[in-house]
Every structure is written in structure tokens, then in C-alpha cells.
Motif scaffolding. Sequence first.
Motif, PDB file in Angstrom:
ATOM      1  N   GLU A 102      48.076  53.269  52.099  1.00  0.00           N
ATOM      2  CA  GLU A 102      48.348  51.846  52.246  1.00  0.00           C
ATOM      3  C   GLU A 102      47.279  51.158  53.090  1.00  0.00           C
ATOM      4  OE1 GLU A 102      50.527  54.300  52.560  1.00  0.00           O
ATOM      5  OE2 GLU A 102      52.427  53.755  51.625  1.00  0.00           O
ATOM      6  N   ASN A 103      46.928  51.756  54.216  1.00  0.00           N
ATOM      7  CA  ASN A 103      45.959  51.125  55.105  1.00  0.00           C
ATOM      8  C   ASN A 103      44.555  51.123  54.524  1.00  0.00           C
ATOM      9  OD1 ASN A 103      47.225  50.196  57.780  1.00  0.00           O
ATOM     10  ND2 ASN A 103      48.278  52.100  57.292  1.00  0.00           N
ATOM     11  N   THR A 104      44.205  52.152  53.787  1.00  0.00           N
ATOM     12  CA  THR A 104      42.902  52.186  53.112  1.00  0.00           C
ATOM     13  C   THR A 104      42.842  51.121  52.022  1.00  0.00           C
ATOM     14  OG1 THR A 104      42.654  54.538  53.599  1.00  0.00           O
ATOM     15  CG2 THR A 104      41.298  53.638  51.812  1.00  0.00           C
ATOM     16  N   ILE A 105      43.897  51.022  51.224  1.00  0.00           N
ATOM     17  CA  ILE A 105      43.949  50.006  50.156  1.00  0.00           C
ATOM     18  C   ILE A 105      43.850  48.607  50.750  1.00  0.00           C
ATOM     19  CG2 ILE A 105      45.486  48.934  48.460  1.00  0.00           C
ATOM     20  CD1 ILE A 105      46.454  51.771  47.758  1.00  0.00           C
ATOM     21  N   MET A 106      44.597  48.363  51.826  1.00  0.00           N
ATOM     22  CA  MET A 106      44.581  47.045  52.449  1.00  0.00           C
ATOM     23  C   MET A 106      43.160  46.686  52.905  1.00  0.00           C
ATOM     24  SD  MET A 106      46.922  45.609  55.576  1.00  0.00           S
ATOM     25  CE  MET A 106      46.449  46.927  56.677  1.00  0.00           C
ATOM     26  N   ARG A 107      42.448  47.611  53.506  1.00  0.00           N
ATOM     27  CA  ARG A 107      41.062  47.354  53.942  1.00  0.00           C
ATOM     28  C   ARG A 107      40.154  47.104  52.739  1.00  0.00           C
ATOM     29  NH1 ARG A 107      39.418  47.754  59.610  1.00  0.00           N
ATOM     30  NH2 ARG A 107      41.376  48.201  60.619  1.00  0.00           N
ATOM     31  N   GLN A 108      40.370  47.847  51.644  1.00  0.00           N
ATOM     32  CA  GLN A 108      39.545  47.658  50.454  1.00  0.00           C
ATOM     33  C   GLN A 108      39.801  46.287  49.831  1.00  0.00           C
ATOM     34  OE1 GLN A 108      40.739  51.132  48.224  1.00  0.00           O
ATOM     35  NE2 GLN A 108      39.022  52.341  48.978  1.00  0.00           N
ATOM     36  N   ILE A 109      41.062  45.877  49.767  1.00  0.00           N
ATOM     37  CA  ILE A 109      41.393  44.562  49.203  1.00  0.00           C
ATOM     38  C   ILE A 109      40.751  43.460  50.042  1.00  0.00           C
ATOM     39  CG2 ILE A 109      43.288  42.900  48.901  1.00  0.00           C
ATOM     40  CD1 ILE A 109      45.008  45.284  47.945  1.00  0.00           C
ATOM     41  N   ASN A 110      40.913  43.541  51.345  1.00  0.00           N
ATOM     42  CA  ASN A 110      40.360  42.496  52.220  1.00  0.00           C
ATOM     43  C   ASN A 110      38.837  42.492  52.227  1.00  0.00           C
ATOM     44  OD1 ASN A 110      42.929  41.656  52.866  1.00  0.00           O
ATOM     45  ND2 ASN A 110      43.034  42.870  54.728  1.00  0.00           N
ATOM     46  N   GLY A 111      38.226  43.656  52.086  1.00  0.00           N
ATOM     47  CA  GLY A 111      36.770  43.733  52.105  1.00  0.00           C
ATOM     48  C   GLY A 111      36.105  43.397  50.783  1.00  0.00           C
ATOM     49  N   ASP A 135      31.977  29.833  36.674  1.00  0.00           N
ATOM     50  CA  ASP A 135      31.579  31.163  37.144  1.00  0.00           C
ATOM     51  C   ASP A 135      32.335  31.561  38.407  1.00  0.00           C
ATOM     52  OD1 ASP A 135      29.853  31.291  35.021  1.00  0.00           O
ATOM     53  OD2 ASP A 135      28.036  30.939  36.210  1.00  0.00           O
ATOM     54  N   PHE A 136      32.556  30.581  39.289  1.00  0.00           N
ATOM     55  CA  PHE A 136      33.328  30.843  40.492  1.00  0.00           C
ATOM     56  C   PHE A 136      34.734  31.315  40.110  1.00  0.00           C
ATOM     57  CE2 PHE A 136      36.485  29.410  43.556  1.00  0.00           C
ATOM     58  CZ  PHE A 136      36.041  30.041  44.705  1.00  0.00           C
ATOM     59  N   LEU A 137      35.364  30.630  39.186  1.00  0.00           N
ATOM     60  CA  LEU A 137      36.717  31.011  38.765  1.00  0.00           C
ATOM     61  C   LEU A 137      36.733  32.392  38.103  1.00  0.00           C
ATOM     62  CD1 LEU A 137      38.054  27.581  37.488  1.00  0.00           C
ATOM     63  CD2 LEU A 137      38.661  28.783  39.605  1.00  0.00           C
ATOM     64  N   LYS A 138      35.665  32.733  37.380  1.00  0.00           N
ATOM     65  CA  LYS A 138      35.576  34.088  36.799  1.00  0.00           C
ATOM     66  C   LYS A 138      35.514  35.133  37.911  1.00  0.00           C
ATOM     67  CE  LYS A 138      33.266  32.753  32.530  1.00  0.00           C
ATOM     68  NZ  LYS A 138      31.993  32.686  31.829  1.00  0.00           N
ATOM     69  N   GLU A 139      34.782  34.829  38.988  1.00  0.00           N
ATOM     70  CA  GLU A 139      34.719  35.748  40.125  1.00  0.00           C
ATOM     71  C   GLU A 139      36.088  35.898  40.783  1.00  0.00           C
ATOM     72  OE1 GLU A 139      32.491  37.888  41.246  1.00  0.00           O
ATOM     73  OE2 GLU A 139      31.136  37.334  39.638  1.00  0.00           O
ATOM     74  N   MET A 140      36.835  34.797  40.870  1.00  0.00           N
ATOM     75  CA  MET A 140      38.189  34.866  41.442  1.00  0.00           C
ATOM     76  C   MET A 140      39.097  35.736  40.567  1.00  0.00           C
ATOM     77  SD  MET A 140      38.270  33.270  44.330  1.00  0.00           S
ATOM     78  CE  MET A 140      36.810  34.274  44.451  1.00  0.00           C
ATOM     79  N   ASP A 141      38.967  35.582  39.251  1.00  0.00           N
ATOM     80  CA  ASP A 141      39.746  36.417  38.332  1.00  0.00           C
ATOM     81  C   ASP A 141      39.361  37.892  38.463  1.00  0.00           C
ATOM     82  OD1 ASP A 141      41.118  34.204  37.377  1.00  0.00           O
ATOM     83  OD2 ASP A 141      39.853  33.981  35.589  1.00  0.00           O
ATOM     84  N   ALA A 142      38.063  38.148  38.601  1.00  0.00           N
ATOM     85  CA  ALA A 142      37.593  39.533  38.757  1.00  0.00           C
ATOM     86  C   ALA A 142      38.098  40.123  40.073  1.00  0.00           C
ATOM     87  CB  ALA A 142      36.059  39.582  38.703  1.00  0.00           C
ATOM     88  N   TYR A 143      38.052  39.332  41.139  1.00  0.00           N
ATOM     89  CA  TYR A 143      38.581  39.804  42.426  1.00  0.00           C
ATOM     90  C   TYR A 143      40.058  40.153  42.301  1.00  0.00           C
ATOM     91  CZ  TYR A 143      40.790  39.612  46.959  1.00  0.00           C
ATOM     92  OH  TYR A 143      41.569  39.899  48.052  1.00  0.00           O
ATOM     93  N   LYS A 144      40.820  39.257  41.691  1.00  0.00           N
ATOM     94  CA  LYS A 144      42.267  39.496  41.554  1.00  0.00           C
ATOM     95  C   LYS A 144      42.523  40.751  40.725  1.00  0.00           C
ATOM     96  CE  LYS A 144      46.656  37.307  40.744  1.00  0.00           C
ATOM     97  NZ  LYS A 144      47.348  36.027  40.659  1.00  0.00           N
ATOM     98  N   ALA A 145      41.772  40.934  39.656  1.00  0.00           N
ATOM     99  CA  ALA A 145      41.948  42.123  38.809  1.00  0.00           C
ATOM    100  C   ALA A 145      41.594  43.396  39.584  1.00  0.00           C
ATOM    101  CB  ALA A 145      41.089  42.004  37.546  1.00  0.00           C
ATOM    102  N   ASP A 146      40.476  43.381  40.301  1.00  0.00           N
ATOM    103  CA  ASP A 146      40.059  44.554  41.082  1.00  0.00           C
ATOM    104  C   ASP A 146      41.077  44.889  42.174  1.00  0.00           C
ATOM    105  OD1 ASP A 146      37.762  44.623  39.544  1.00  0.00           O
ATOM    106  OD2 ASP A 146      36.443  43.845  41.131  1.00  0.00           O
ATOM    107  N   ALA A 147      41.511  43.871  42.898  1.00  0.00           N
ATOM    108  CA  ALA A 147      42.451  44.085  44.005  1.00  0.00           C
ATOM    109  C   ALA A 147      43.810  44.549  43.485  1.00  0.00           C
ATOM    110  CB  ALA A 147      42.597  42.803  44.818  1.00  0.00           C
ATOM    111  N   THR A 148      44.282  43.954  42.410  1.00  0.00           N
ATOM    112  CA  THR A 148      45.573  44.339  41.843  1.00  0.00           C
ATOM    113  C   THR A 148      45.510  45.754  41.291  1.00  0.00           C
ATOM    114  OG1 THR A 148      46.042  42.023  41.332  1.00  0.00           O
ATOM    115  CG2 THR A 148      47.353  43.673  40.171  1.00  0.00           C
ATOM    116  N   LYS A 149      44.372  46.132  40.737  1.00  0.00           N
ATOM    117  CA  LYS A 149      44.209  47.494  40.208  1.00  0.00           C
ATOM    118  C   LYS A 149      44.355  48.536  41.328  1.00  0.00           C
ATOM    119  CE  LYS A 149      41.021  50.112  37.220  1.00  0.00           C
ATOM    120  NZ  LYS A 149      41.496  51.378  37.606  1.00  0.00           N
ATOM    121  N   LEU A 150      43.848  48.220  42.513  1.00  0.00           N
ATOM    122  CA  LEU A 150      44.019  49.136  43.640  1.00  0.00           C
ATOM    123  C   LEU A 150      45.504  49.399  43.910  1.00  0.00           C
ATOM    124  CD1 LEU A 150      41.362  47.763  46.141  1.00  0.00           C
ATOM    125  CD2 LEU A 150      41.349  50.028  45.087  1.00  0.00           C
TER     126      LEU A 150
END
Length: 189
Positions: A102-111, A135-150
Amino acid sequence: MKKLFAGALIALSINSLAQSKSATLSGKLIKSAGDSLVLDAGDHHPIKIAVDKNGAFKSTFKLDSGAYYAFTTGVLYLAPGMDLTINKPDTALVFAGKGSIENTIMRQINGSIKWHVPFGQAALFEKMVDTPPSDFLKEMDAYKADATKLLTDNKGLSPYFVKTQKQNIDYIIRWATDTYKTRYGKDPW
């Protein structure tokens, strides 16, 4: 014999119930040697943990539910039944034991937001000025997808942890969008 067995069973039940309402935090933080660590969940009941002259510490304390604690080096997530070890051999925290995922995931999401939106990195700052809103919104979507995947790739996480981390992801996106609007005068929506 039956009374002895029943007594032992009751004692084990009480012991496991008591253990499930506590968490243990231990480790070694050289820079905190001889001092104390304070965990604060914002509930006016901070947890103070003594650190010996070598930087080692260990404490078991009562927890009724999972919570986030402000900590010397950021934020920790602790829940009943966790036995988390934290070490800092150099610049990064290393988590081990129950609660480390949990703590590793939280650090990865925030970082990970800095890889999608480099607001704080001077060399990449100029790039953001020229980033079109789409492009900014695409980056936000990519961030959300990456973080949710964790969160979805790691089974066994508590529902409370997953729920609050999803809320944190949404908050970070709102913060980044607001920062984009404020710094660049563009509304990406």
C-alpha cells in the motif's frame, strides 16, 4: 481437558482480536537518531515513537481502522493488522512487511504525476507553455490510467485504501488542471 481446550481457544480468540486492532511500525531512519517520530492523522491524537541513537524504532499501537498519517518524510497508510518496516538507507524510503504494498503504491501514484505534467521541473517547464489543451487532457487520462492500474494490478488491497487512492488521483488531476489554467491562462476543458 475440555475446559483447558476451551480456555485456550478463548485466549487465542481474544489475542487475535486484540492484534487485529493494532499495527506495528518499525525500522531505521538514520537522520532521526535519538529523536522521535510523530505520526499525525489530524485527529488530535498524534502517535509519538521514540528513535534510539542508531536510528532504530519499533512501536505497536491501537488502530480502529485504516488511516493516513503525516510522517517525517511524507504520508503513511496504516491499518489494523499491519506490521510495516521502514528503512531509509539513502534518499528513498524502503518499505517491507504487511503494509509495504500500500505504501509503495501510494508513493508511486503521487510521484508519477511529474512524468505526465512536469510543472515543477524547470527544464520541462517551457514544454508545458506550448502544450495544447487537448494534449494536456491526454496526459491527465494517461496519468489516471497508470495510477488506477497500480491499484487494480495489486489484489488484496483494502477497499478503503483503494477508494481513498482513487479520490487522491482525481484530486491530483483537478490540481494539475487548475495549475495549468493558472500558469498558462488556458482552460483545457
